[in-house]
Design a protein around this motif. Structure first.
Motif, mmCIF file in Angstrom:
data_model
loop_
_atom_site.group_PDB
_atom_site.id
_atom_site.type_symbol
_atom_site.label_atom_id
_atom_site.label_comp_id
_atom_site.label_asym_id
_atom_site.label_seq_id
_atom_site.Cartn_x
_atom_site.Cartn_y
_atom_site.Cartn_z
ATOM 1 N N GLU A 127 0.516 -1.279 -0.166
ATOM 2 C CA GLU A 127 -0.360 0.135 -0.233
ATOM 3 C C GLU A 127 1.098 1.115 -0.623
ATOM 4 O O GLU A 127 0.622 2.086 -0.653
ATOM 5 N N ASP A 128 2.243 1.136 0.269
ATOM 6 C CA ASP A 128 3.135 2.686 0.431
ATOM 7 C C ASP A 128 3.667 2.879 -0.880
ATOM 8 O O ASP A 128 3.265 3.763 -1.044
ATOM 9 N N CYS A 129 3.600 1.499 -1.251
ATOM 10 C CA CYS A 129 4.509 1.228 -2.374
ATOM 11 C C CYS A 129 3.386 2.006 -3.580
ATOM 12 O O CYS A 129 3.620 2.434 -4.501
ATOM 13 N N GLU A 130 2.161 1.559 -3.951
ATOM 14 C CA GLU A 130 0.826 2.069 -4.494
ATOM 15 C C GLU A 130 0.961 3.881 -4.309
ATOM 16 O O GLU A 130 0.703 4.230 -4.900
ATOM 17 N N GLN A 131 0.921 3.755 -2.418
ATOM 18 C CA GLN A 131 0.288 5.037 -2.782
ATOM 19 C C GLN A 131 1.405 6.515 -3.378
ATOM 20 O O GLN A 131 1.306 7.440 -3.791
ATOM 21 N N ALA A 132 2.800 5.615 -2.780
ATOM 22 C CA ALA A 132 4.085 6.816 -3.436
ATOM 23 C C ALA A 132 3.608 7.030 -5.399
ATOM 24 O O ALA A 132 3.743 7.872 -5.768
ATOM 25 N N ILE A 133 3.241 6.074 -5.365
ATOM 26 C CA ILE A 133 3.355 5.838 -7.174
ATOM 27 C C ILE A 133 2.051 6.631 -7.268
ATOM 28 O O ILE A 133 2.217 7.413 -8.541
ATOM 29 N N LEU A 134 0.790 6.244 -6.948
ATOM 30 C CA LEU A 134 -0.245 7.335 -6.952
ATOM 31 C C LEU A 134 -0.472 8.753 -7.458
ATOM 32 O O LEU A 134 -0.479 9.564 -7.578
ATOM 33 N N GLU A 135 0.927 8.707 -5.658
ATOM 34 C CA GLU A 135 0.999 10.697 -5.620
ATOM 35 C C GLU A 135 1.959 11.256 -6.845
ATOM 36 O O GLU A 135 1.286 12.236 -7.208
ATOM 37 N N ALA A 136 2.673 9.744 -7.279
ATOM 38 C CA ALA A 136 3.675 10.983 -8.425
ATOM 39 C C ALA A 136 3.105 11.012 -9.458
ATOM 40 O O ALA A 136 3.192 12.102 -10.168
ATOM 41 N N LYS A 137 1.686 9.842 -9.667
ATOM 42 C CA LYS A 137 0.485 10.154 -10.673
ATOM 43 C C LYS A 137 -0.028 11.335 -10.780
ATOM 44 O O LYS A 137 -0.391 12.368 -11.635
ATOM 45 N N ALA A 138 -0.453 11.212 -9.635
ATOM 46 C CA ALA A 138 -0.600 12.470 -9.302
ATOM 47 C C ALA A 138 -0.267 14.430 -10.152
ATOM 48 O O ALA A 138 -0.617 15.072 -10.233
ATOM 49 N N LEU A 139 0.762 14.041 -9.646
ATOM 50 C CA LEU A 139 1.999 15.270 -9.655
ATOM 51 C C LEU A 139 2.147 15.075 -11.129
ATOM 52 O O LEU A 139 2.253 16.219 -11.788
ATOM 53 N N GLY A 140 1.831 14.288 -12.250
ATOM 54 C CA GLY A 140 2.193 14.278 -13.513
ATOM 55 C C GLY A 140 3.091 13.328 -14.082
ATOM 56 O O GLY A 140 3.627 13.658 -15.629
ATOM 57 N N CYS A 141 3.639 12.913 -13.068
ATOM 58 C CA CYS A 141 4.574 11.981 -13.805
ATOM 59 C C CYS A 141 4.599 10.860 -14.052
ATOM 60 O O CYS A 141 3.201 9.923 -14.087
ATOM 61 N N ASN A 142 5.786 10.273 -15.405
ATOM 62 C CA ASN A 142 5.353 8.873 -15.996
ATOM 63 C C ASN A 142 7.069 8.680 -15.461
ATOM 64 O O ASN A 142 7.415 7.550 -16.651
ATOM 65 N N PHE A 143 7.734 9.036 -14.101
ATOM 66 C CA PHE A 143 9.004 8.451 -14.302
ATOM 67 C C PHE A 143 9.481 9.095 -12.701
ATOM 68 O O PHE A 143 9.079 9.441 -12.241
ATOM 69 N N MET A 144 9.987 7.830 -12.176
ATOM 70 C CA MET A 144 10.731 8.051 -10.385
ATOM 71 C C MET A 144 11.765 7.555 -10.780
ATOM 72 O O MET A 144 12.584 6.470 -11.179
ATOM 73 N N ARG A 145 12.557 7.656 -10.056
ATOM 74 C CA ARG A 145 14.242 7.767 -9.436
ATOM 75 C C ARG A 145 13.538 7.428 -8.155
ATOM 76 O O ARG A 145 13.703 8.424 -7.478
#
Ligand code: GCB
Length: 590
Positions: A328-346
């Protein structure tokens, strides 16, 4: 390893010597996809053991009586020790261990009943920071170093019906480790990723690597390696496309190229296929996407199309759990990045849990993965190199079937010395040799004369660049100047920029530590960077505030406050919206 006479350990200072030479490395790793596991997670008895008395006195032998049958006084009591639920970071599990950075001993019992004749049994520890030693029924099975990659131990020979397993996990920071002693994050201790038992046949599939042939859209490359140099035939299948191909195995390995037109994986349409591999009694499975990533001039091309990497950096740190992130923590981080408009995470600065890449495959997020060759690693030391290369290999073996991972980073912010150049060039070459289907990068620094001049750039596909104009280098006018003075011939990702701001702390854009100052730096940085053709992506520092013992200013409170979101992972700072608006504009331009 028998204790010779009473108190014989107290005069021995080289007690670690007897544990040397049994190191588990990438060579012991095996492919885990689709295999049944039995969890050893749960309650373990534990004791803090900062003097390593367990190793000195051989507690794992659990000798309660001497040769003459007399009961001995003991310094431990496995069943009398308190319990902790593994996996976890001990720092967040019990308040008295918050700052603890030494050895913890864990032990429990478990039952084993064989299911098949000839089965081999292995323990996989997803991650333990930093040195892990494993003992089963009094026998030493070996050690593993590296705080973020999985460790594999064969238990078969030492197993009984009733078993006592004991682990020692030593989280000490040391200059000759990777990362070295000084980092800008919290040194969480613990056995903090899953503990799993695997039952495998006598000869089993050790490696299974499946990917799109670079440059093609309809040819798959399959590589496999068995545990032994066996001969025979393996069968690869991809049922959705009706593929069932037989692979001749010779000397325990096979390589094959299979025609198979597939729907390509993209962040917008993250198409995945079930694949399986059989050899003899063994079977491995995975769910994989197929995509092509390469560079051309100053461009990064995904499936042949130019791509701008709208990214954000991320640590592995949750306030209640530290690095022991749940799905859930991982999904939360990815969804937060998506909400920010990201297609990429470091995923900085060490291998994050494999759950991240599995989820990124499913949810459609491109990833940069990294090993902790951070700051002042001892570049002149051959053993340190071996340690770094092993962590790189373990990471690649773990995640190379993940379409989401497009970049391997071999390090972060290291001084441009000759020794570092040769160390990190070797790592880049090692990454390329193990995996030709991804790009190689590293987060470099701006040179003292404000140019992109790091020699390592020669051997990278993409130059990662950390720059803190507006913050550590306060004059933001130097940012356009940097690019006016540098003509990199390769794509650049701005792997970090940012500013500390405490959520809710207001002031003017000039006041360091305010959310207004952070937002203004994001406004000016994004406006400048948008004008630079070689900048093909960015991963500002950082998504969430994270724990950091070096940060003692009252506004920091032992946190690095450069998060776009507070450490509570909920409250967004104004800079979050600045970046979101910028990414929306970038997306609209595509
Ligand atoms: C950096 C480092 C990162 C730090 C960050 C900072 O350049 O790569 O690990 O946390 O700066 O906040 O200073």
């Amino acid at each position: 390893m028998e204790k010779k006479k009473p108190l014989s350990d107290i005069h021995v200072e080289d007690y670690l010597e007897e544990y040397a030479g049994r190191e588990k490395t990438a060579a012991d790793a095996f492919f885990t996809g689709g295999r049944e596991t039995e969890a050893l997670d749960g309650l373990w008895h534990y004791a803090a053991d900062p003097y390593n008395t367990c190793l000195r006195q051989h507690w794992y032998e659990a000798r309660g009586v001497n040769a003459a049958g007399f009961t001995l006084p003991l310094d431990f009591d496995f069943e009398g020790w308190p319990t902790m639920t593994l996996p976890c970071c001990w720092n967040t599990a019990a308040p008295e261990f918050f700052w603890y950075e030494s050895t913890m001993v864990f032990t429990r019992r478990f039952r084993y009943l064989p299911k098949k004749a000839g089965e081999r049994v292995f323990l996989r520890v997803g991650a333990a920071n930093y040195a892990l030693r494993v003992f089963l029924n009094g026998r030493y099975l070996g050690s593993h170093t590296g705080g973020s990659t999985p460790a594999f131990f064969e238990l078969t020979e030492a197993l009984q019906t009733e078993n006592r397993i004991l682990l020692t996990a030593d989280a000490s920071r040391r200059p000759r480790q990777v990362p070295p002693e000084n980092t800008d994050w919290f040194n969480y201790g613990g056995v903090y990723r899953e503990l799993e038992l695997y039952r495998l046949p006598g000869t089993f599939i050790r490696e299974f690597f499946v990917r799109l042939k670079p440059g093609s859209t309809d040819r798959l490359l399959i590589s496999l390696r068995l545990s032994d140099p066996a001969e025979g035939e393996a069968v690869f299948s991809l049922p959705e496309k009706g593929v069932e191909a037989s692979l001749p195995v010779s000397g325990g390995t096979a390589e094959a190229e299979i025609p198979c037109p597939v729907q390509l994986w993209t962040p917008e349409a993250p198409k995945l296929y079930d694949v399986a591999l059989r050899f003899g009694e063994d079977r491995a499975e995975d769910r994989v996407g197929f995509r092509d990533i390469r560079t051309e001039g100053l461009q990064i091309l995904l499936n042949g199309k130019p791509l701008f990497l709208r990214g954000v950096s991320c640590h592995e740190d949750a306030p209640e759990r530290g690095k022991a992130l749940t799905e859930e923590d991982c999904e939360q981080a990815i969804l937060e990045a998506k909400a920010l408009g990201c297609n990429f995470m470091r995923l900085a600065h060490y291998p994050h849990t494999e759950k991240m890449a599995l989820l990124a495959d499913r949810l459609g997020m491109l990833l940069w993965e990294e090993i902790p060759v951070y700051w002042a690693v001892r570049f002149s030391d051959g053993a340190v190199y071996a340690e770094a290369e092993n962590q790189l290999s373990e990471l690649i073996l773990r995640d190379r079937n993940r379409a989401s991972v497009i970049l391997w980073s071999v390090g972060n912010e290291n001084a441009d010395t000759d020794e570092r150049f040769s160390f990190m060039s070797r790592l880049a070459a090692a990454a390329r040799e193990r995996d030709g289907s991804r790009l190689i990068t590293a987060a470099c620094m701006v040179s003292a004369d404000n140019r992109i001049a790091d020699r390592l750039a020669e051997v990278l596909d993409v130059i990662g660049l950390n720059e803190y104009f507006g913050w550590y280098s306060p004059d933001l006018r130097q940012l356009p100047e940097l690019f006016a003075r540098s003509r990199p011939a390769k794509p650049v990702i701005i792997s970090e920029f940012g500013a500390d701001a405490l959520f809710g702390h207001h002031g003017t854009a000039e006041d360091k530590g305010t959310v207004e100052c952070q937002a203004e730096i994001y406004r000016r940085q994004t406006a400048e960077l948008a004008k630079i053709p070689c900048v093909r992506g960015m991963t500002p520092w950082i998504l969430y505030d994270f724990r950091c013992p070096r940060r003692t200013h009252p506004l920091q409170g032992y946190y690095n406050r450069k998060g776009l979101v507070d450490a509570d992972r909920r409250r967004r700072k104004p800079a979050w919206y600045v970046l979101r608006d910028f990414y929306e504009k970038k997306k609209a331009e595509e």
